[in-house]
Design an enzyme around this catalytic site. Structure first.
Site, PDB file in Angstrom:
ATOM      1  N   GLY A 193      44.480  -2.271  14.759  1.00  0.00           N
ATOM      2  CA  GLY A 193      43.932  -2.038  13.427  1.00  0.00           C
ATOM      3  C   GLY A 193      42.423  -2.000  13.380  1.00  0.00           C
ATOM      4  O   GLY A 193      41.835  -1.587  12.383  1.00  0.00           O
TER       5      GLY A 193
ATOM      6  N   MET B  18      36.859   1.005  17.238  1.00  0.00           N
ATOM      7  CA  MET B  18      36.017   0.827  18.419  1.00  0.00           C
ATOM      8  C   MET B  18      35.066   2.017  18.559  1.00  0.00           C
ATOM      9  O   MET B  18      35.500   3.168  18.522  1.00  0.00           O
ATOM     10  CB  MET B  18      36.907   0.711  19.657  1.00  0.00           C
ATOM     11  CG  MET B  18      36.195   0.431  20.952  1.00  0.00           C
ATOM     12  SD  MET B  18      37.428   0.156  22.269  1.00  0.00           S
ATOM     13  CE  MET B  18      36.360  -0.189  23.670  1.00  0.00           C
TER      14      MET B  18
ATOM     15  N   GLY C 102      29.718   3.237  24.306  1.00  0.00           N
ATOM     16  CA  GLY C 102      29.249   1.874  24.501  1.00  0.00           C
ATOM     17  C   GLY C 102      28.297   1.806  25.680  1.00  0.00           C
ATOM     18  O   GLY C 102      28.240   2.709  26.519  1.00  0.00           O
ATOM     19  N   LEU C 103      27.554   0.718  25.751  1.00  0.00           N
ATOM     20  CA  LEU C 103      26.663   0.487  26.886  1.00  0.00           C
ATOM     21  C   LEU C 103      27.421  -0.252  27.970  1.00  0.00           C
ATOM     22  O   LEU C 103      27.933  -1.348  27.754  1.00  0.00           O
ATOM     23  CB  LEU C 103      25.453  -0.348  26.466  1.00  0.00           C
ATOM     24  CG  LEU C 103      24.487  -0.703  27.611  1.00  0.00           C
ATOM     25  CD1 LEU C 103      23.688   0.529  28.040  1.00  0.00           C
ATOM     26  CD2 LEU C 103      23.558  -1.846  27.221  1.00  0.00           C
ATOM     27  N   GLY C 104      27.508   0.352  29.157  1.00  0.00           N
ATOM     28  CA  GLY C 104      28.089  -0.338  30.300  1.00  0.00           C
ATOM     29  C   GLY C 104      27.066  -1.260  30.935  1.00  0.00           C
ATOM     30  O   GLY C 104      25.868  -0.954  30.964  1.00  0.00           O
TER      31      GLY C 104
ATOM     32  N   ASP D 120      29.874  -3.211  26.622  1.00  0.00           N
ATOM     33  CA  ASP D 120      30.972  -3.518  27.536  1.00  0.00           C
ATOM     34  C   ASP D 120      30.489  -4.484  28.610  1.00  0.00           C
ATOM     35  O   ASP D 120      29.566  -4.174  29.363  1.00  0.00           O
ATOM     36  CB  ASP D 120      31.489  -2.232  28.189  1.00  0.00           C
ATOM     37  CG  ASP D 120      32.679  -2.503  29.107  1.00  0.00           C
ATOM     38  OD1 ASP D 120      33.807  -2.560  28.596  1.00  0.00           O
ATOM     39  OD2 ASP D 120      32.455  -2.664  30.330  1.00  0.00           O
TER      40      ASP D 120
ATOM     41  N   TYR E 159      30.584  -9.459  36.333  1.00  0.00           N
ATOM     42  CA  TYR E 159      29.279  -8.822  36.472  1.00  0.00           C
ATOM     43  C   TYR E 159      28.168  -9.865  36.630  1.00  0.00           C
ATOM     44  O   TYR E 159      27.049  -9.521  37.005  1.00  0.00           O
ATOM     45  CB  TYR E 159      28.969  -7.924  35.275  1.00  0.00           C
ATOM     46  CG  TYR E 159      29.962  -6.816  35.023  1.00  0.00           C
ATOM     47  CD1 TYR E 159      30.891  -6.427  35.989  1.00  0.00           C
ATOM     48  CD2 TYR E 159      29.979  -6.142  33.811  1.00  0.00           C
ATOM     49  CE1 TYR E 159      31.808  -5.407  35.745  1.00  0.00           C
ATOM     50  CE2 TYR E 159      30.885  -5.118  33.557  1.00  0.00           C
ATOM     51  CZ  TYR E 159      31.802  -4.763  34.522  1.00  0.00           C
ATOM     52  OH  TYR E 159      32.707  -3.760  34.269  1.00  0.00           O
TER      53      TYR E 159
ATOM     54  N   LYS F 296      35.971  -9.040  30.058  1.00  0.00           N
ATOM     55  CA  LYS F 296      37.160  -8.888  30.900  1.00  0.00           C
ATOM     56  C   LYS F 296      37.461 -10.173  31.656  1.00  0.00           C
ATOM     57  O   LYS F 296      36.549 -10.846  32.150  1.00  0.00           O
ATOM     58  CB  LYS F 296      36.962  -7.736  31.899  1.00  0.00           C
ATOM     59  CG  LYS F 296      36.525  -6.442  31.246  1.00  0.00           C
ATOM     60  CD  LYS F 296      36.283  -5.343  32.249  1.00  0.00           C
ATOM     61  CE  LYS F 296      35.559  -4.177  31.613  1.00  0.00           C
ATOM     62  NZ  LYS F 296      34.124  -4.420  31.422  1.00  0.00           N
TER      63      LYS F 296
ATOM     64  N   HIS G  60      41.081  -7.450  33.823  1.00  0.00           N
ATOM     65  CA  HIS G  60      40.241  -6.549  34.606  1.00  0.00           C
ATOM     66  C   HIS G  60      41.040  -5.754  35.637  1.00  0.00           C
ATOM     67  O   HIS G  60      40.671  -4.630  35.991  1.00  0.00           O
ATOM     68  CB  HIS G  60      39.149  -7.365  35.314  1.00  0.00           C
ATOM     69  CG  HIS G  60      37.885  -6.605  35.550  1.00  0.00           C
ATOM     70  ND1 HIS G  60      36.633  -7.159  35.446  1.00  0.00           N
ATOM     71  CD2 HIS G  60      37.671  -5.313  35.890  1.00  0.00           C
ATOM     72  CE1 HIS G  60      35.716  -6.249  35.715  1.00  0.00           C
ATOM     73  NE2 HIS G  60      36.318  -5.123  35.992  1.00  0.00           N
TER      74      HIS G  60
END
Length: 319
Positions: free
Chosen positions: A12, A15, A19-21, A46, A51, A80, A113
Site C-alpha cells: 500500500g 516507493m 533512489g540513491l545507491g 538505498d 555496506y 537489508k 539481502h
C-alpha cells in the site's frame, strides 16, 4: 512529500522510482552524497548493513532533518538484512542496529539481502573458508522471512521484500509466506536485462528494483570479456539522439520497464544528472535497441555461495 515519481507497492505504500545507491560508497563520502541527493530532489535512499556505512547515511539524514529540508515522512529508506543474520533470533537485533545507525525509528523497506545464510562470526560479515567458499548455513530462508514478517507486524518496518531471489524462490515465498514480498531487488542493466524474472515478479504484483544499472564498472571481479554499457555504441547513439547522457538513457530504459533504479554515485554533478530523467522518454524503437543489448552477463555473481542449496544463480551456468 515524495518526488511524485513513484510506484505503488503491494503493501500500500509508494516507493520513489529513482533512489540513491550507497554500495561501495566510502564512509567519508556517503554522508555528503546523501545530502547532495536530497538537495536535488531524491527522496529514496538505498542502504544495507553490509555496506558498513549506515552511520554516515544516518548523519546525512539527520543533517537534512535539522535543516528542515525534509521530514522523515518525506523519505523512503531501504536497508537489508545481511546473510549472517538469517537465524530467526538474529533478525530483529540486526534491524535495531541498522535503525540506530540510521538514526531512525522505522524503515520504509527491509530486504533479505540474499537467500543464502552465513555462519555468524562477530566482526566478520564474510566468513570465507580456506577453499574460497563462504561458510554457509542451511537455514531455510522461509524461517528468516517469518522473522521479517514479525518486524512489519510490529511496525518497525513498513514493507518487506527480498533481493537476489530467483523465480523458484520467489514462487515459494509468495506461496508459503503470510506477507507477500513487495520488492525483489536484483541486478539489471543493458548487459543483463532479466526479462523472465522481471515478468514473473510483475505478474505477481512484486515491484522490481534494478541494482547496478550501469553494470558495476568498478567491480573488482569483472571478467576479461566485460564491456561497460555506458561505453556501448548503441547507448551513445541513443543518448546523442535524445540529447541526454548514456547514464540517463540507461536509467530511462529501466524506468520505462516499470523498474525502480538505484544508481550509485558520490559525485554531486552525477548524482544530480542521474535524477534528471523525468523530462524525456525513449520511443519503442530505442527501447527495443536497448533490450537487444542483453548478454546475460551477471557482474554480481556471489560465486562464493555456489554449491549451497539456496544459491540463487545456479541456472546461470545452463543459460
Amino acid at each position: 512529500m515524495s518526488s511524485g515519481h513513484t510506484l505503488k507497492l503491494n503493501s500500500g505504500h509508494h516507493m520513489d522510482v529513482v533512489g540513491l545507491g550507497t554500495w561501495k560508497s566510502k564512509p567519508d563520502e556517503v554522508r555528503q552524497a546523501v545530502e547532495s541527493a536530497i538537495d536535488c530532489g531524491y527522496r529514496h535512499i538505498d542502504c544495507a548493513w553490509v555496506y558498513q556505512n549506515e552511520h554516515e547515511v544516518g548523519a546525512g539524514l539527520e543533517n537534512k532533518f535539522k535543516e528542515g529540508k525534509v521530514k522523515r515522512e518525506d523519505l523512503f529508506i531501504t536497508s537489508k538484512l545481511w546473510c549472517c543474520f538469517h537465524e530467526p533470533d538474529r533478525v530483529r537485533p540486526a534491524l535495531m542496529e541498522t535503525l540506530k545507525s540510521l538514526k531512525l525509528d522505522y524503515l520504509d523497506l527491509y530486504l533479505m539481502h540474499n537467500p543464502v545464510g552465513y555462519v555468524y562470526v562477530e566482526g566478520n560479515p564474510f566468513p570465507l573458508l580456506e577453499n574460497g567458499k563462504m561458510n554457509n548455513t542451511d537455514i531455510d530462508y522461509m524461517e528468516t522471512w517469518k522473522a521479517m514478517e514479525k518486524l512489519q507486524e510490529e511496525g518497525l518496518v513498513r514493507t518487506i521484500g527480498v533481493s537476489n531471489f530467483n523465480i523458484e524462490q520467489m514462487a515459494r515465498i509468495l506461496k508459503e509466506g503470510k506477507i507477500k514480498p513487495a520488492i525483489n531487488q536484483i541486478e539489471i542493466n543493458p548487459n543483463f536485462t532479466q526479462e523472465p524474472l522481471v515478468d514473473f515478479c510483475q505478474k505477481e504484483g512484486v515491484v522490481v528494483t534494478a541494482y547496478s544499472p550501469f553494470a558495476s564498472p568498478d567491480n573488482p571481479s569483472l571478467k576479461d570479456d566485460y564491456k561497460c554499457p555506458l561505453e556501448d555504441a548503441t547507448v551513445n547513439e541513443i543518448a546523442k539522439k535524445v540529447d541526454k547522457t548514456p547514464a540517463q538513457v540507461i536509467l530511462r530504459y529501466l524506468m520505462q520497464r516499470n523498474l525502480i533504479v538505484i544508481p550509485k554515485s558520490v559525485t554531486p554533478s552525477r548524482i544530480k544528472s542521474n535524477y534528471q530523467v523525468f523530462d524525456f522518454k525513449l520511443d519503442a524503437e530505442d527501447m527495443a535497441k536497448m533490450g537487444n543489448l542483453n548478454k546475460n552477463y551477471r557482474t554480481c555473481t556471489f560465486a562464493w555461495d555456489e554449491g549451497n542449496k539456496y544459491f540463487p544463480f545456479a541456472d546461470d551456468k545452463k543459460a
